[in-house]
Design an enzyme around this catalytic site. Structure first.
Site, PDB file in Angstrom:
ATOM      1  N   SER A   1       0.809  -1.208   0.000  1.00  0.00           N
ATOM      2  CA  SER A   1       0.000   0.000   0.000  1.00  0.00           C
ATOM      3  C   SER A   1       0.853   1.274   0.000  1.00  0.00           C
ATOM      4  CB  SER A   1      -0.951  -0.041   1.200  1.00  0.00           C
ATOM      5  OG  SER A   1      -1.984   0.887   1.071  1.00  0.00           O
TER       6      SER A   1
ATOM      7  N   ASP B   1       9.886   5.569 -10.428  1.00  0.00           N
ATOM      8  CA  ASP B   1       9.472   6.171 -11.699  1.00  0.00           C
ATOM      9  C   ASP B   1      10.144   7.519 -11.942  1.00  0.00           C
ATOM     10  OD1 ASP B   1       7.908   4.016 -12.147  1.00  0.00           O
ATOM     11  OD2 ASP B   1       5.991   5.078 -12.171  1.00  0.00           O
TER      12      ASP B   1
ATOM     13  N   LYS C   1      -0.896  -4.225  -3.104  1.00  0.00           N
ATOM     14  CA  LYS C   1      -2.183  -3.636  -2.715  1.00  0.00           C
ATOM     15  C   LYS C   1      -2.258  -2.228  -3.302  1.00  0.00           C
ATOM     16  CE  LYS C   1      -5.154  -2.327   1.132  1.00  0.00           C
ATOM     17  NZ  LYS C   1      -5.296  -0.909   0.727  1.00  0.00           N
TER      18      LYS C   1
END
Length: 442
Positions: free
Chosen positions: A300, A311, A325
């Site tokens: 999460s 990224d 998740k």
């Protein structure tokens, strides 16, 4: 991932369903145009079962109990993370996000009807007893877990501090189920741990994302900066076995190391679920390299941080694929004492990756190992300096007597057992720091 919204008006829907159900029982409602979208046959079946339970169940059952059970079943049937929260559950959730709650100290979900350990929380009874990420709990004392809801299983795991609970666990790689006894305690989660590695490198451990995690992290980094001469040369961010927490906390932690760009965005059916979070122009490490450690217990919020830094090419991710998740749960108060935790959106990394059921794939995959110091041989190896009549090195310096022996013996102050992944992360961090310094110098 959890976010909290103001009270939503869900009573209207509930009243419609109840009114239609009761009207169907008495035969007062016909299929009209405004009711065509409602599944009348299913509502009739619900009303029929309700009436049969009231008339035929072995013991009398209050209407309130039946309706609350129906609500629980309706919500829990959506996905593993949606739940109906009664007064006790709601209070426990509110306390838990502040970092103190009662229990064993594990983040759990459901898998194939059993309780799955997402992650044991640092410095809790479960972690000290040896509970691991990925364990399946099949029995609580003498009670089988199969057939219980997650809320019912969690209720059995709660209890008075000092009392014990025997967990029967199925673990991958073990031929037989394991029995682990855990002594319940009040769980006070310290979300941040920090220290220096090799004088100039920071180690920052986030065990869970709470409301005060970012402020505690910044204080810890300020303290570490004050302990070194010059700036920090890099940081290991340890998110292993971090089960997640508050969305805003994950965003602000990521923002602390990014100067611009997207951190995370969410997509759902409602406008309130369409969120985008951008980084502000500051970096508390001034561009110093970061290595992020993750594993299958990282879920999460920790996946949001790892995905954003990966990224944005701000950090190297090391370890194993994360839990996966990638959904957002919204806490919707229904009354002053009850609420619904409802999955309302999926979140995506800056490049548009959905983490749901996929997780974050590390840039460098590492096994979870422990290393122990090799036994020193009693026979010392022969070196050039030991040979009779050896040439001098020409720089006017000769090894002092006993210096070689000291080097061979090593530093006895080192720990016998080391964290392999942390050691590899530090080695990589040193290399990145050297490369950064060379680029700066040139």
């Amino acid at each position: 991932m959890i976010r909290v919204v103001k009270q939503a008006s869900l009573r209207g829907i509930g009243l419609i369903v109840l009114c239609v159900s009761m009207a169907l029982i008495t035969g007062q409602v016909e299929a009209k145009e405004e009711l065509e979208s409602l599944p009348l046959q299913q509502l009739r079946t619900f009303a029929d079962i309700f009436g049969r339970i009231k008339a035929n169940y072995v013991e009398p059952v209050e209407d309130e109990v039946l309706l609350e059970n129906a609500i629980r079943g309706m919500v829990s049937g959506l996905d593993p993370h949606s739940n109906y929260l009664d007064a006790d559950d709601y209070k426990e959730l509110q306390v838990g996000t502040k970092g103190e709650f009662g229990g064993l100290g594990i983040e759990v979900g459901m898998e194939d009807g059993f309780v799955k350990v997402i992650s044991p929380i640092d410095d809790t009874p479960a972690q000290r007893a040896g509970v691991r990420s990925g364990d399946l709990i099949v029995r609580l004392d003498d009670t089988p877990v199969k057939g219980l809801s997650l809320n019912e299983a969690v209720a059995l795991m709660r209890g008075k501090p000092g009392t014990s609970l025997e967990l029967t666990i199925v673990r991958k790689g073990e031929e037989k189920p394991l029995k682990i006894t855990v002594v319940r305690d009040v769980i006070r989660v310290v979300s941040i741990k920090s220290r220096l590695l090799d004088d100039r490198f920071a180690y920052l451990r986030i065990s869970q994302f709470q409301a005060n995690t970012t402020s505690d992290m910044l204080k810890s980094l300020d303290r570490l900066k004050s302990e070194v001469e010059g700036p920090l040369m890099g940081m290991v961010l340890d998110l292993r076995n971090n089960p997640g927490g508050v969305l805003n906390s994950a965003v602000s932690v990521s923002d602390a190391f990014l100067e611009s760009g997207l951190i995370v965005y969410t997509e759902g059916r409602e406008n309130d679920s369409q969120l985008r979070f951008e980084a502000a122009p500051d970096d508390v490490l001034d561009g110093a390299p970061i290595v992020v450690l993750v594993n299958e217990g990282s879920a999460s919020a920790s996946e949001i941080v790892a995905g954003a830094l990966q990224d944005q090419n701000r950090a190297v991710i090391m370890g194993s694929r994360t839990f996966g998740k990638g959904s957002v749960q919204t806490i919707i108060p229904i009354t002053d004492t009850a609420a619904v935790k409802l999955t309302t959106a999926r979140y995506f990394t800056p490049s548009g990756r959905s983490i749901q059921a996929e997780g974050i794939e590390p840039d460098i995959e590492l096994e979870e190992l422990t290393l122990s110091k090799a036994e020193q041989s009693k026979v010392k190896p022969i070196k050039e300096s030991n040979l009779s009549g050896h040439l001098s090195n020409g720089n006017g310096k000769e090894p002092k007597k006993g210096e070689d022996e000291k080097a061979e013996q090593g530093d006895d102050s080192q720990e016998e057992v080391k964290d392999y992944q942390l050691g590899e992360a530090l080695n990589l961090l040193k290399g990145l720091a050297i490369l950064r310094n060379k680029k700066t110098t040139s």
